[in-house]
Design a protein around this motif. Structure first.
Motif, PDB file in Angstrom:
ATOM      1  N   ASP A 151      38.651  37.794  30.129  1.00 37.22           N
ATOM      2  CA  ASP A 151      37.305  38.393  29.730  1.00 37.22           C
ATOM      3  C   ASP A 151      36.674  37.549  28.697  1.00 37.22           C
ATOM      4  O   ASP A 151      35.350  37.125  28.756  1.00 37.22           O
ATOM      5  CB  ASP A 151      37.211  39.831  29.225  1.00 37.22           C
ATOM      6  N   ARG A 175      24.076  40.617  35.225  1.00 42.13           N
ATOM      7  CA  ARG A 175      25.265  40.606  34.863  1.00 42.13           C
ATOM      8  C   ARG A 175      26.185  39.963  36.033  1.00 42.13           C
ATOM      9  O   ARG A 175      27.049  39.254  36.083  1.00 42.13           O
ATOM     10  CB  ARG A 175      25.754  41.638  34.497  1.00 42.13           C
ATOM     11  N   ALA A 176      25.988  40.581  37.192  1.00 42.03           N
ATOM     12  CA  ALA A 176      26.559  40.099  38.466  1.00 42.03           C
ATOM     13  C   ALA A 176      26.373  38.560  38.736  1.00 42.03           C
ATOM     14  O   ALA A 176      27.158  37.925  39.016  1.00 42.03           O
ATOM     15  CB  ALA A 176      25.781  40.765  39.430  1.00 42.03           C
ATOM     16  N   ARG A 179      28.196  36.780  36.272  1.00 47.21           N
ATOM     17  CA  ARG A 179      29.751  36.941  36.204  1.00 47.21           C
ATOM     18  C   ARG A 179      30.230  35.640  37.246  1.00 47.21           C
ATOM     19  O   ARG A 179      31.298  35.066  37.352  1.00 47.21           O
ATOM     20  CB  ARG A 179      30.270  38.054  36.672  1.00 47.21           C
ATOM     21  N   ASP A 210      35.387  41.165  33.541  1.00 44.48           N
ATOM     22  CA  ASP A 210      34.050  41.698  33.170  1.00 44.48           C
ATOM     23  C   ASP A 210      33.712  41.068  31.938  1.00 44.48           C
ATOM     24  O   ASP A 210      34.158  41.449  30.595  1.00 44.48           O
ATOM     25  CB  ASP A 210      34.141  43.086  33.247  1.00 44.48           C
ATOM     26  N   SER A 213      32.474  42.997  28.664  1.00 50.32           N
ATOM     27  CA  SER A 213      33.417  43.462  27.514  1.00 50.32           C
ATOM     28  C   SER A 213      33.026  42.656  26.312  1.00 50.32           C
ATOM     29  O   SER A 213      33.329  41.559  26.400  1.00 50.32           O
ATOM     30  CB  SER A 213      34.679  43.275  28.046  1.00 50.32           C
ATOM     31  N   SER A 219      38.714  45.244  26.774  1.00 54.48           N
ATOM     32  CA  SER A 219      39.367  44.500  27.830  1.00 54.48           C
ATOM     33  C   SER A 219      40.585  45.245  28.172  1.00 54.48           C
ATOM     34  O   SER A 219      41.004  45.679  29.178  1.00 54.48           O
ATOM     35  CB  SER A 219      39.503  43.033  27.572  1.00 54.48           C
ATOM     36  N   ARG A 222      40.490  48.637  29.929  1.00 58.67           N
ATOM     37  CA  ARG A 222      40.183  48.706  31.273  1.00 58.67           C
ATOM     38  C   ARG A 222      41.338  48.294  31.941  1.00 58.67           C
ATOM     39  O   ARG A 222      41.367  48.852  32.826  1.00 58.67           O
ATOM     40  CB  ARG A 222      39.289  47.607  31.384  1.00 58.67           C
ATOM     41  N   ARG A 234      31.647  51.982  34.668  1.00 58.49           N
ATOM     42  CA  ARG A 234      30.571  51.226  34.214  1.00 58.49           C
ATOM     43  C   ARG A 234      30.762  50.714  32.727  1.00 58.49           C
ATOM     44  O   ARG A 234      31.054  51.342  31.757  1.00 58.49           O
ATOM     45  CB  ARG A 234      29.358  51.686  34.520  1.00 58.49           C
ATOM     46  N   THR A 235      30.399  49.500  32.540  1.00 58.15           N
ATOM     47  CA  THR A 235      30.484  49.006  31.201  1.00 58.15           C
ATOM     48  C   THR A 235      29.206  48.579  30.734  1.00 58.15           C
ATOM     49  O   THR A 235      28.288  48.328  31.314  1.00 58.15           O
ATOM     50  CB  THR A 235      31.325  47.596  31.108  1.00 58.15           C
TER      51      THR A 235
END
Length: 295
Positions: A151, A175-176, A179, A210, A213, A219, A222, A234-235
């Motif tokens: 992370d 975010r997606a 990432r 993710d 985090s 991290s 999770r 969900r973060t």
């Protein structure tokens, strides 16, 4: 010549003994300086001013190994300033392709394959890339510890490589997209190591990665939630209290109206007054969220 004047005369340490001899030091003077504590000998053939800095030890180690050596593993994570899983190795880790693996004078030399595209320079130090460093650290760890460094590297890839503000990770839509930038970097680095021992854990940590985090505690938590087969939260979740105030929760399970936090003591401040202020604010926050039917 005073030991401290070495920096002015030949630049910052560490220094090979040959540099001191060229500056007019005799071997006897070096021994006396080491015996008196004015100089230290971090590795054979290298001296430095007294220091506990891990980076100084890394620079000293590079002076006594071959020119192809690159800082890697836990030492590489320190150079990149990544979150380190626990326990972190205090050995100086270097990768020198084509050499036999060995541990020598506080150094761990890895003879692993390493292509040039996975080598970067950080503050003048040749280091494995963020993705390769994180994978090397994650290999063989328990999943929660592997997720800590994966992370952290993902966040740095987004921040330094793609030059994006990490606050953008709090937006689920952005975010997606961000990432995916980290996923691409990890997949490229993974191609070189996928047959090596311990990569099953690294692969799992990459799949669960993710970058939203914001601490090693999140991290690690999770990771344990995943191993316990609990639903993934969900973060960095925006949630509204009964007062109308918006907050960001570390974890949220919306269907259960459940929030989760993972904090270290450092969050609350360094003195009694700041800790008391932080705790009062946290209690107000919790009451506000509970009044809005969140647990």
């Amino acid at each position: 010549m005073a030991a401290a004047s070495l920096v002015a005369s030949i630049g910052p340490g560490p220094w090979p003994l040959s540099a001191l001899r060229e500056a007019g030091w005799t071997d006897r003077q070096v021994r006396r300086a080491v015996d008196s504590g004015r100089l230290v000998r971090p590795h054979r053939g290298v001296v430095d001013l007294p220091s506990t800095s891990h980076l100084d030890r890394i620079r000293a180690a590079l002076l006594v190994v071959g020119p192809r050596a690159v800082v890697s593993h836990d030492s590489g994570a320190r150079v990149h300033r990544l979150w380190l899983p626990s326990p972190a190795s205090e050995l100086i880790h270097l990768t020198e392709p084509g050499r036999a693996d060995r541990t020598d004078h506080g150094m761990r030399i890895h003879g692993s394959r390493l292509s040039s595209r996975h080598v970067v320079t950080v503050e003048g130090i040749p280091t494995t890339s963020l993705a390769r460093t994180a994978i090397d650290v994650a290999r063989g760890r328990e999943l929660p510890e592997a997720m800590v460094v994966i992370d952290s590297a993902a966040r740095e890839i987004i921040r330094t490589g793609a030059r994006h503000d990490l606050r953008l990770l709090r937006d689920p839509g952005t975010r997606a997209q961000l990432r995916s930038l980290a996923v691409d970097a990890f997949h490229d680095a993974f191609q070189e190591v996928w047959t090596w021992p311990g990569t099953v854990v690294a692969r799992a940590a990459i799949a669960l990665m993710d970058p939203a985090s914001e601490s090693p505690f999140e991290s690690r938590s999770r990771g344990w939630l995943h191993l316990a087969r609990l639903p993934a939260p969900r973060t960095a979740f925006y949630v509204r209290g009964a007062s109308g105030t918006w907050y960001v929760a570390d974890f949220a399970w919306e269907s259960h109206r459940l929030l989760g936090e993972a904090d270290g003591i450092g969050k609350y401040g360094q003195d009694r007054a700041s800790v008391a202020t932080s705790l009062r604010a946290e209690r107000r926050r919790q009451r506000d969220l509970e009044d809005a039917d969140w647990r």
